[in-house]
Design a protein around this motif. Sequence first.
Motif, PDB file in Angstrom:
ATOM      1  N   ARG A 127       0.841  -1.199   0.000  1.00  0.00           N
ATOM      2  CA  ARG A 127       0.000   0.000   0.000  1.00  0.00           C
ATOM      3  C   ARG A 127       0.873   1.245   0.000  1.00  0.00           C
ATOM      4  O   ARG A 127       2.056   1.187   0.321  1.00  0.00           O
ATOM      5  CB  ARG A 127      -0.877   0.022   1.273  1.00  0.00           C
ATOM      6  CG  ARG A 127      -1.986  -1.018   1.321  1.00  0.00           C
ATOM      7  CD  ARG A 127      -3.074  -0.769   0.312  1.00  0.00           C
ATOM      8  NE  ARG A 127      -4.141  -1.760   0.380  1.00  0.00           N
ATOM      9  CZ  ARG A 127      -4.153  -2.936  -0.229  1.00  0.00           C
ATOM     10  NH1 ARG A 127      -3.119  -3.300  -0.972  1.00  0.00           N
ATOM     11  NH2 ARG A 127      -5.177  -3.762  -0.117  1.00  0.00           N
ATOM     12  N   ARG A 128       0.227   2.369  -0.314  1.00  0.00           N
ATOM     13  CA  ARG A 128       0.888   3.663  -0.199  1.00  0.00           C
ATOM     14  C   ARG A 128       1.354   3.893   1.233  1.00  0.00           C
ATOM     15  O   ARG A 128       0.630   3.581   2.180  1.00  0.00           O
ATOM     16  CB  ARG A 128      -0.128   4.762  -0.486  1.00  0.00           C
ATOM     17  CG  ARG A 128      -0.147   5.245  -1.884  1.00  0.00           C
ATOM     18  CD  ARG A 128      -1.165   6.368  -1.977  1.00  0.00           C
ATOM     19  NE  ARG A 128      -1.117   6.973  -3.292  1.00  0.00           N
ATOM     20  CZ  ARG A 128      -2.001   7.859  -3.719  1.00  0.00           C
ATOM     21  NH1 ARG A 128      -2.994   8.224  -2.929  1.00  0.00           N
ATOM     22  NH2 ARG A 128      -1.887   8.383  -4.914  1.00  0.00           N
ATOM     23  N   VAL A 129       2.529   4.489   1.380  1.00  0.00           N
ATOM     24  CA  VAL A 129       2.991   4.920   2.697  1.00  0.00           C
ATOM     25  C   VAL A 129       2.130   6.110   3.130  1.00  0.00           C
ATOM     26  O   VAL A 129       1.847   6.992   2.323  1.00  0.00           O
ATOM     27  CB  VAL A 129       4.482   5.344   2.608  1.00  0.00           C
ATOM     28  CG1 VAL A 129       4.921   6.070   3.867  1.00  0.00           C
ATOM     29  CG2 VAL A 129       5.370   4.136   2.330  1.00  0.00           C
ATOM     30  N   ASN A 130       1.722   6.104   4.374  1.00  0.00           N
ATOM     31  CA  ASN A 130       1.042   7.266   4.944  1.00  0.00           C
ATOM     32  C   ASN A 130       2.131   8.294   5.292  1.00  0.00           C
ATOM     33  O   ASN A 130       2.991   8.037   6.128  1.00  0.00           O
ATOM     34  CB  ASN A 130       0.265   6.840   6.196  1.00  0.00           C
ATOM     35  CG  ASN A 130      -0.464   7.999   6.839  1.00  0.00           C
ATOM     36  OD1 ASN A 130      -0.101   9.166   6.655  1.00  0.00           O
ATOM     37  ND2 ASN A 130      -1.496   7.687   7.592  1.00  0.00           N
ATOM     38  N   LEU A 131       2.110   9.429   4.635  1.00  0.00           N
ATOM     39  CA  LEU A 131       3.220  10.387   4.787  1.00  0.00           C
ATOM     40  C   LEU A 131       3.284  10.985   6.190  1.00  0.00           C
ATOM     41  O   LEU A 131       4.329  11.444   6.630  1.00  0.00           O
ATOM     42  CB  LEU A 131       3.088  11.508   3.754  1.00  0.00           C
ATOM     43  CG  LEU A 131       3.135  11.057   2.276  1.00  0.00           C
ATOM     44  CD1 LEU A 131       3.013  12.256   1.359  1.00  0.00           C
ATOM     45  CD2 LEU A 131       4.404  10.273   1.970  1.00  0.00           C
ATOM     46  N   LYS A 132       2.155  10.968   6.893  1.00  0.00           N
ATOM     47  CA  LYS A 132       2.142  11.604   8.223  1.00  0.00           C
ATOM     48  C   LYS A 132       2.402  10.606   9.348  1.00  0.00           C
ATOM     49  O   LYS A 132       2.928  10.957  10.388  1.00  0.00           O
ATOM     50  CB  LYS A 132       0.792  12.300   8.449  1.00  0.00           C
ATOM     51  CG  LYS A 132       0.636  13.489   7.516  1.00  0.00           C
ATOM     52  CD  LYS A 132      -0.701  14.184   7.658  1.00  0.00           C
ATOM     53  CE  LYS A 132      -0.878  15.229   6.565  1.00  0.00           C
ATOM     54  NZ  LYS A 132      -1.098  14.633   5.212  1.00  0.00           N
TER      55      LYS A 132
ATOM     56  N   ASN B 123       6.043  -0.443  10.984  1.00  0.00           N
ATOM     57  CA  ASN B 123       6.148  -1.208   9.741  1.00  0.00           C
ATOM     58  C   ASN B 123       5.893  -2.674  10.038  1.00  0.00           C
ATOM     59  O   ASN B 123       6.474  -3.240  10.968  1.00  0.00           O
ATOM     60  CB  ASN B 123       7.548  -1.016   9.140  1.00  0.00           C
ATOM     61  CG  ASN B 123       7.646  -1.602   7.757  1.00  0.00           C
ATOM     62  OD1 ASN B 123       7.414  -2.786   7.545  1.00  0.00           O
ATOM     63  ND2 ASN B 123       7.972  -0.760   6.797  1.00  0.00           N
ATOM     64  N   VAL B 124       5.042  -3.286   9.251  1.00  0.00           N
ATOM     65  CA  VAL B 124       4.643  -4.672   9.503  1.00  0.00           C
ATOM     66  C   VAL B 124       5.853  -5.613   9.504  1.00  0.00           C
ATOM     67  O   VAL B 124       5.862  -6.626  10.212  1.00  0.00           O
ATOM     68  CB  VAL B 124       3.564  -5.119   8.474  1.00  0.00           C
ATOM     69  CG1 VAL B 124       4.144  -5.240   7.074  1.00  0.00           C
ATOM     70  CG2 VAL B 124       2.905  -6.424   8.896  1.00  0.00           C
TER      71      VAL B 124
ATOM     72  N   ASN C 216       3.981   6.916   9.656  1.00  0.00           N
ATOM     73  CA  ASN C 216       4.565   5.742   8.999  1.00  0.00           C
ATOM     74  C   ASN C 216       5.612   5.066   9.868  1.00  0.00           C
ATOM     75  O   ASN C 216       6.496   4.380   9.375  1.00  0.00           O
ATOM     76  CB  ASN C 216       5.171   6.148   7.640  1.00  0.00           C
ATOM     77  CG  ASN C 216       6.157   7.287   7.797  1.00  0.00           C
ATOM     78  OD1 ASN C 216       7.047   7.229   8.647  1.00  0.00           O
ATOM     79  ND2 ASN C 216       6.006   8.327   7.005  1.00  0.00           N
TER      80      ASN C 216
END
Lengths: 253, 64
Positions: A43-48, A53-54, A50
């Motif tokens: 998925r897209r990284v959430n810029l705010k 990380n799984v 992040n």
Amino acid sequence: MLKLGEHEFESRLIIGSGKFSNNALMPEVIRASGAEIVTLALRRVNLKDNKENVLNFIPVGLLLLPNTSGARNAEEAIRIARLSKEMGCGSLIKIEVINDSKYLMPDNEETIKATEILVKEGFIVLPYITPDLIVSRKLRDVGASAIMPLGSPIGSNRGFQTKEIVRLIVEEINLPVILDAGIGKPSQACDAMEMGVDAVMVNTAIATSDNPVEMARAFKLAVEAGRIAFEAKLGLTRESAVASSPLTGFLDE
Amino acid sequence: MIKVNGEEKNYVNCNILELIDNIELDKNRIVVEVNKVIIPRTQFDNYTLQDKDVVEIVHFVGGG
């Protein structure tokens, strides 16, 4: 051993990494499941936000199996597959093409298209399908490394409802068959393994259980039991009774 | 301006490494696509972003 491309696995349970209430549970759950393969999504990284990380929660040494969830057609699946490969975790990919929002049924036709192209690019392709023998043959012919038929709709926990068709795929297609989606109970996983399915993929049933660690262990044991039974070969079924105890030597005979 | 994951950002003339350092991402855990072309990690420091570039930064999340 379960063989996918050049990889070999002792465990026949593949675990999904979605839907955990707390990612910190994952290492213990994965250990309890005995799984050697874990699925992931891209998925897209959430810029705010992040920071979490799984990958921090997946024990080292497990094989990562990215899926192409989010893809609505072959082209999008191919794009996601290429991005996933660039992560550097190998060339396995679970093709998942879905454009049905209610039942999340995979689009078999687009899945075949994506499989053919990705196999040519060197991917080890595991296509997720609505169970169908002819589609499975076509997937084999274009170079799929396994077939992943669904048991019932994703996340529904409705169990192994597609048994009769999956049975045909197991009999006819000389590729590993991994039952994926909808398996809600260990007994259903065991049932599939007894029938000769090569592996079972479970996510929701474990992740959303009250005790995911114990549920992972239950699925591990169920999958193992089913496989042992399959290899030992089940006894014949009959219409009438056949006594298990001797029919002679009764008291007062 | 460039677009990063759908948001307008002013990273014109930055390279990709500067962009991801600024967002505080671990470059080994992401993949970057510019105008739908994947940029290998080894090229992050010499790929300069241009006006109107569309950048997608992706990573793995939990999934089944």
